[in-house]
Design a protein around this motif. Structure first.
Motif, PDB file in Angstrom:
ATOM      1  N   UNK A 193      -9.891   6.752   5.352  1.00 44.36           N
ATOM      2  CA  UNK A 193      -9.321   6.501   4.023  1.00 44.36           C
ATOM      3  C   UNK A 193     -10.196   7.038   2.899  1.00 44.36           C
ATOM      4  N   UNK A 194      -9.626   7.268   1.706  1.00 37.51           N
ATOM      5  CA  UNK A 194     -10.407   7.706   0.534  1.00 37.51           C
ATOM      6  C   UNK A 194     -11.119   6.504  -0.095  1.00 37.51           C
ATOM      7  N   UNK A 213      -5.558   5.075   4.437  1.00 36.10           N
ATOM      8  CA  UNK A 213      -5.890   6.353   5.051  1.00 36.10           C
ATOM      9  C   UNK A 213      -4.661   7.068   5.578  1.00 36.10           C
ATOM     10  N   UNK A 214      -3.730   6.308   6.129  1.00 37.64           N
ATOM     11  CA  UNK A 214      -2.485   6.881   6.647  1.00 37.64           C
ATOM     12  C   UNK A 214      -1.595   7.355   5.499  1.00 37.64           C
ATOM     13  N   UNK A 270       3.848   1.284  12.116  1.00 40.72           N
ATOM     14  CA  UNK A 270       3.920   2.725  11.902  1.00 40.72           C
ATOM     15  C   UNK A 270       2.578   3.280  11.444  1.00 40.72           C
ATOM     16  N   UNK A 271       1.898   2.542  10.541  1.00 44.66           N
ATOM     17  CA  UNK A 271       0.599   2.986  10.033  1.00 44.66           C
ATOM     18  C   UNK A 271      -0.432   3.066  11.154  1.00 44.66           C
ATOM     19  N   UNK A 283       0.844  -1.199   0.000  1.00 49.35           N
ATOM     20  CA  UNK A 283       0.000   0.000   0.000  1.00 49.35           C
ATOM     21  C   UNK A 283       0.876   1.244   0.000  1.00 49.35           C
ATOM     22  N   UNK A 284       1.981   1.190   0.748  1.00 52.14           N
ATOM     23  CA  UNK A 284       2.922   2.317   0.760  1.00 52.14           C
ATOM     24  C   UNK A 284       3.542   2.527  -0.616  1.00 52.14           C
ATOM     25  N   UNK A 285       3.768   1.428  -1.342  1.00 50.16           N
ATOM     26  CA  UNK A 285       4.405   1.520  -2.662  1.00 50.16           C
ATOM     27  C   UNK A 285       3.423   1.877  -3.766  1.00 50.16           C
TER      28      UNK A 285
END
Length: 411
Positions: A173-174, A251-252, A271-272, A43-45
């Motif tokens: 989150x969107x 969302x984060x 972290x999220x 998700x981060x990527x």
């Protein structure tokens, strides 16, 4: 002399409990620490585009689990025995691959348990992993292991869902963008899909619920409708949980936070959760991660050992001992390894994703050509066609992503 009989209501309750146990064993195995870490990493990527990979994993999960559960119920045999009967020697190969994959996964599960306790109470991950492995071993050594196994998995599964839903609501989150990219992604990453599929339905996970039903005697054509409903329920639970977790992390990420994906201490999922809900979020992460890791440790050990009798007959006692040794060996490997836990969790998902098409190919063949192993039952053709398509797709994805998966940890 009178014969005691089980009241119909009690028999129905026992049956429901048996199906519920199998559902949650499959679901919690599919939502382990590997999946949580993989979701945070990708998700981060990829951002909202990762929603497509989540959808792909659910579709693949639907076809794989439905066919594996139904065919296992009809054969009344463990997957390795079915494979051997269909193609001589194939069961041994499948068993070896599942056991190796399960061992790799369990190393990651114990690592995940250590990370969970670290986030929850600040315990050193190595010590936390060892303590969690001892808890799992204690469950199998208990005289009430059967009841404990079922109840612990169900309770921890419900805790995971509730805690993750809380963080998803807090992270805002969107949802609209996520839904759009579920169908029309900006990018498609085969390595991400293979890894997430491996983390949710690869290796031992494919057979966990089916073998649990087998151990409880829920086989044969008369149980087929109930087995189908149970498989669909399990898939629905895992699908909802996957999207909730993805939305929590999305969302984060969309709020502008950059998750740390490098370094030995990197733990993007923790972290999220922290960024979403502060110290409370970190504690919630610890509970979710530890619960996911413990249930997956139990599921991986239980299912991997269920493949061992293909090599030599085993009593229930010897299976329990083998399960304890399996967990102990996983712990020893984890303690000796220097690879960061998060990297282990992503790699084992990809590795098990490469194992998936082998077993699915065998079961698809059984459904098409070996009705003799199904008690003469003519298997559902649309389901078999879907299985063949997913089989070809997983072979292709494995081919396209094998290099990227091994490169992830420098192999």
């Amino acid at each position: 002399m009178t014969t005691e009989t089980t009241p119909p209501s009690a028999a129905k309750a026992t049956l429901r409990g048996s199906f519920l146990a199998a559902i949650f064993l499959m679901a919690t195995s599919a939502i382990g620490p590997g999946f949580i870490t993989q979701t945070a990493t990708f998700t981060a990527q990829l951002g909202a585009a990762f929603a497509f990979a989540i959808l792909a994993s659910i579709v693949i999960d639907f076809v794989v689990q439905l066919n594996i559960w139904r065919i296992t119920a009809l054969t009344g045999r463990p997957a390795s025995e079915t494979a051997n009967a269909a193609i001589p020697g194939a069961g041994y190969l499948l068993a070896i691959l599942v056991i190796i994959g399960g061992l790799a996964f369990n190393v990651g599960n114990i690592a995940g348990a250590g990370l969970g306790l670290n986030a929850m109470i600040g315990l050193d991950p190595k010590i936390g992993g060892a303590a969690s492995a001892v808890v799992a071993i204690g469950i199998f050594l208990s005289k009430r292991a059967e009841v404990l196994l079922d109840r612990i998995i169900i309770v921890l599964g419900l805790v995971m869902i509730a805690m993750t839903l809380f963080v998803a609501l807090v992270s805002n989150p969107p949802v609209g963008e996520a839904l759009r990219q579920t169908i029309l992604p900006d990018t498609i990453n085969f390595a991400a899909i293979t890894t997430i599929v491996g983390g949710t339905v690869g290796g031992y996970i494919t057979y966990s619920g089916a073998h649990r039903l087998l151990d409880k005697g829920l086989t044969g054509p008369h149980n087929l409708a109930s087995v189908t409903r149970a498989a669909l329920t399990g898939i629905a639970i895992t699908g909802v949980m996957r999207f909730i977790l993805f939305l929590a992390i999305l969302g984060v990420v969309t709020s502008g936070v950059t998750l740390d994906l490098s370094g030995r201490a990197a733990n993007p999922a923790a972290q999220a959760f922290f960024e979403a809900a502060g110290s409370v979020g970190l504690r919630v992460f610890g509970i979710v991660f530890w619960a996911a890791a413990l249930t997956s440790t139990i599921g991986a050990a239980y299912t991997s050992v269920s493949f061992m009798p293909v090599f030599a007959p085993m009593t229930q006692r010897s299976r329990d001992i083998a399960t304890v040794l399996f967990i102990a060996i996983s712990l020893a490997i984890y303690v000796a390894m220097t690879t960061p836990p998060a990297a282990i969790l992503v790699f084992v998902g990809g590795f098990n994703g490469l194992i998936l098409p082998i077993g699915l190919t065998i079961f698809t063949y059984v459904g098409f050509a070996r009705s003799d192993l199904l008690g003469g039952h003519r298997y559902n053709r649309p389901l078999l066609v879907a299985s063949a398509v997913i089989c070809a797709l997983t072979w292709y994805m494995g081919y396209k992503s094998v290099g990227a998966i091994f490169a992830f940890i420098g192999l």
